[in-house]
Structure formats: C-alpha cells, structure tokens
Design a protein around this motif. Structure first.
Motif, PDB file in Angstrom:
ATOM      1  N   LEU A  19      43.460  57.673  47.492  1.00 50.96           N
ATOM      2  CA  LEU A  19      42.438  56.716  47.066  1.00 50.96           C
ATOM      3  C   LEU A  19      43.077  55.383  46.688  1.00 50.96           C
ATOM      4  CD1 LEU A  19      39.536  55.943  46.210  1.00 50.96           C
ATOM      5  CD2 LEU A  19      40.036  57.031  44.001  1.00 50.96           C
ATOM      6  N   THR A  20      44.158  55.445  45.938  1.00 39.23           N
ATOM      7  CA  THR A  20      44.860  54.234  45.512  1.00 39.23           C
ATOM      8  C   THR A  20      45.405  53.484  46.724  1.00 39.23           C
ATOM      9  OG1 THR A  20      45.455  55.308  43.435  1.00 39.23           O
ATOM     10  CG2 THR A  20      46.705  53.340  44.031  1.00 39.23           C
ATOM     11  N   ALA A  21      45.952  54.212  47.679  1.00 44.95           N
ATOM     12  CA  ALA A  21      46.488  53.573  48.889  1.00 44.95           C
ATOM     13  C   ALA A  21      45.375  52.913  49.704  1.00 44.95           C
ATOM     14  CB  ALA A  21      47.228  54.599  49.738  1.00 44.95           C
ATOM     15  N   ARG A  22      44.239  53.589  49.835  1.00 46.84           N
ATOM     16  CA  ARG A  22      43.115  53.003  50.595  1.00 46.84           C
ATOM     17  C   ARG A  22      42.583  51.754  49.911  1.00 46.84           C
ATOM     18  NH1 ARG A  22      39.770  57.985  50.717  1.00 46.84           N
ATOM     19  NH2 ARG A  22      38.071  56.533  50.379  1.00 46.84           N
ATOM     20  N   LEU A  23      42.440  51.794  48.597  1.00 48.36           N
ATOM     21  CA  LEU A  23      41.953  50.630  47.866  1.00 48.36           C
ATOM     22  C   LEU A  23      42.964  49.487  47.952  1.00 48.36           C
ATOM     23  CD1 LEU A  23      39.795  49.316  46.144  1.00 48.36           C
ATOM     24  CD2 LEU A  23      40.801  50.422  44.141  1.00 48.36           C
ATOM     25  N   THR A  24      44.226  49.808  47.848  1.00 42.78           N
ATOM     26  CA  THR A  24      45.277  48.792  47.974  1.00 42.78           C
ATOM     27  C   THR A  24      45.208  48.131  49.346  1.00 42.78           C
ATOM     28  OG1 THR A  24      46.708  50.006  46.449  1.00 42.78           O
ATOM     29  CG2 THR A  24      47.772  48.386  47.884  1.00 42.78           C
ATOM     30  N   LEU A  92      46.605  43.856  43.342  1.00 43.27           N
ATOM     31  CA  LEU A  92      45.445  43.432  42.565  1.00 43.27           C
ATOM     32  C   LEU A  92      45.688  42.058  41.945  1.00 43.27           C
ATOM     33  CD1 LEU A  92      42.645  44.286  41.594  1.00 43.27           C
ATOM     34  CD2 LEU A  92      43.754  45.357  39.623  1.00 43.27           C
ATOM     35  N   SER A  93      46.894  41.825  41.479  1.00 41.81           N
ATOM     36  CA  SER A  93      47.238  40.516  40.912  1.00 41.81           C
ATOM     37  C   SER A  93      47.161  39.433  41.989  1.00 41.81           C
ATOM     38  CB  SER A  93      48.642  40.582  40.311  1.00 41.81           C
ATOM     39  OG  SER A  93      49.027  39.334  39.829  1.00 41.81           O
ATOM     40  N   HIS A  95      45.394  39.559  44.724  1.00 37.61           N
ATOM     41  CA  HIS A  95      43.983  39.443  45.090  1.00 37.61           C
ATOM     42  C   HIS A  95      43.239  38.571  44.082  1.00 37.61           C
ATOM     43  CE1 HIS A  95      39.773  40.866  45.523  1.00 37.61           C
ATOM     44  NE2 HIS A  95      40.088  40.946  46.792  1.00 37.61           N
ATOM     45  N   ALA A  96      43.511  38.774  42.799  1.00 38.63           N
ATOM     46  CA  ALA A  96      42.841  37.981  41.760  1.00 38.63           C
ATOM     47  C   ALA A  96      43.173  36.497  41.915  1.00 38.63           C
ATOM     48  CB  ALA A  96      43.252  38.477  40.376  1.00 38.63           C
ATOM     49  N   ARG A  97      44.427  36.179  42.227  1.00 39.59           N
ATOM     50  CA  ARG A  97      44.806  34.775  42.432  1.00 39.59           C
ATOM     51  C   ARG A  97      44.091  34.197  43.649  1.00 39.59           C
ATOM     52  NH1 ARG A  97      49.822  36.974  41.266  1.00 39.59           N
ATOM     53  NH2 ARG A  97      50.413  36.898  43.460  1.00 39.59           N
ATOM     54  N   ALA A  98      43.983  34.966  44.718  1.00 40.65           N
ATOM     55  CA  ALA A  98      43.321  34.485  45.934  1.00 40.65           C
ATOM     56  C   ALA A  98      41.824  34.262  45.684  1.00 40.65           C
ATOM     57  CB  ALA A  98      43.525  35.481  47.078  1.00 40.65           C
ATOM     58  N   VAL A  99      41.196  35.173  44.976  1.00 39.16           N
ATOM     59  CA  VAL A  99      39.764  35.035  44.671  1.00 39.16           C
ATOM     60  C   VAL A  99      39.533  33.821  43.772  1.00 39.16           C
ATOM     61  CG1 VAL A  99      37.829  36.106  43.442  1.00 39.16           C
ATOM     62  CG2 VAL A  99      39.180  37.446  45.043  1.00 39.16           C
ATOM     63  N   GLU A 100      40.403  33.637  42.787  1.00 42.25           N
ATOM     64  CA  GLU A 100      40.271  32.490  41.876  1.00 42.25           C
ATOM     65  C   GLU A 100      40.429  31.180  42.650  1.00 42.25           C
ATOM     66  OE1 GLU A 100      39.806  30.255  38.320  1.00 42.25           O
ATOM     67  OE2 GLU A 100      39.155  32.227  38.988  1.00 42.25           O
ATOM     68  N   ALA A 101      41.384  31.128  43.567  1.00 44.17           N
ATOM     69  CA  ALA A 101      41.575  29.915  44.374  1.00 44.17           C
ATOM     70  C   ALA A 101      40.335  29.639  45.217  1.00 44.17           C
ATOM     71  CB  ALA A 101      42.810  30.054  45.254  1.00 44.17           C
ATOM     72  N   ALA A 102      39.766  30.674  45.815  1.00 43.32           N
ATOM     73  CA  ALA A 102      38.554  30.502  46.620  1.00 43.32           C
ATOM     74  C   ALA A 102      37.392  30.021  45.760  1.00 43.32           C
ATOM     75  CB  ALA A 102      38.186  31.819  47.319  1.00 43.32           C
ATOM     76  N   ARG A 103      37.298  30.552  44.541  1.00 47.21           N
ATOM     77  CA  ARG A 103      36.233  30.121  43.633  1.00 47.21           C
ATOM     78  C   ARG A 103      36.386  28.641  43.284  1.00 47.21           C
ATOM     79  NH1 ARG A 103      35.548  28.793  38.617  1.00 47.21           N
ATOM     80  NH2 ARG A 103      37.688  29.259  38.050  1.00 47.21           N
ATOM     81  N   ILE A 104      37.589  28.213  43.008  1.00 47.63           N
ATOM     82  CA  ILE A 104      37.832  26.813  42.653  1.00 47.63           C
ATOM     83  C   ILE A 104      37.475  25.895  43.815  1.00 47.63           C
ATOM     84  CG2 ILE A 104      39.672  25.146  42.150  1.00 47.63           C
ATOM     85  CD1 ILE A 104      40.953  27.397  40.419  1.00 47.63           C
TER      86      ILE A 104
END
Length: 147
Positions: A19-24, A92-93, A95-104
């Motif tokens: 599960l962790t590998a698939r989510l990753t 996850l870290s 991904h969070a940076r990429a999502v934040e950049a897209a939001r900005i």
C-alpha cells in the motif's frame, strides 16, 4: 507466538508495504505532473490517490493504536515496511512543495486576471453631469483570495 500469528503479522506488514509503495508511486507521478506544470495530469488520477491515501491513513491509525499486530512479523519484512515508509515521507515532502508551488502560480494568475478586469472597467462614478446615475458595467467579478 503461534505460527498463525506470525503468518497474519507477515501478511499485514506486506500489505502495508505494498500500500505504501503504491501510494508513493502515485505521489511521484503527481509530483512530476506539477513540476512539469501540468496539474491537469495530476487531476486525472486524483480520485485514485485520495482513495489510497484514505486507506493508508486508516491502516496507519490501526497500527499506531496497536503496534503489536506487526510484532510477530519477521524483522526483514518490518524493515521493508520501514524503508517504504521513509521513501513515502520523502516523496510526500516533494509532493507538498510541488502542490504549494502550483497553488502560488494559480493564485498569481487569478490575481492578475482580476487586476486586468478591474483596470479595464475603469473607476465607477455614481452620477453624471446631468444628475442622472451613470450606467455601470453589469458584469460581476468575485475574487476569493484562496485557490
């Protein structure tokens, strides 16, 4: 420990590792899409990612509540889960940076569009020289500062 407990714990650890590998893997693909400035590609699989994340959250909460369910698993299987979890946290870290950049970027685009629309409308004046109310621009624009 009984052999059944060991088999169950091993199966549970392997299930969590998979599960962790698939989510990753999903988050890696979404991060690539955001980094390539193609958030629409990430949006196409968002539902699948959310489902995996919900299952991961539930499973993690169950293990946190009772870590003994994994204790009978062989150390090699538990280490594989630990490595998968460490990889997941790194992704996850990212991904969070990429999502934040897209939001900005998205918020910047919206603000630019709002500013352009406002500048083209001109400033409103309530009354003209004749004392009659000026006809205003009937178009409305709503701007919420959150994306």
């Amino acid at each position: 420990m009984t052999e059944a407990a060991t088999v169950n714990a091993r199966a549970r650890v392997r299930q969590l590792t998979d599960l962790t590998a698939r989510l990753t893997e999903r988050l890696v693909e979404e991060s690539k899409a955001f980094e390539a400035r193609r958030p629409q590609d990430a949006a196409a699989t968002l539902s699948e990612t959310q489902q995996l994340a919900n299952v991961y959250r539930r499973e993690s909460a169950q293990v946190k509540a009772d870590p003994s369910v994994l204790s009978a698993a062989p150390a090699s299987d538990r280490m594989a889960l630990i490595k998968a979890t460490e990889g997941f946290e790194a992704v996850l870290s990212r991904h969070a940076r990429a999502v934040e950049a897209a939001r900005i970027v998205s918020e910047g685009l919206v603000k630019t569009i709002v500013a352009e629309v406002a500048s083209q409308r001109g400033s409103p004046s309530a009354y003209g020289a004749s004392g009659q109310a000026n006809a205003g621009d009937g178009r409305a624009v709503a701007f919420n500062r959150k994306a």
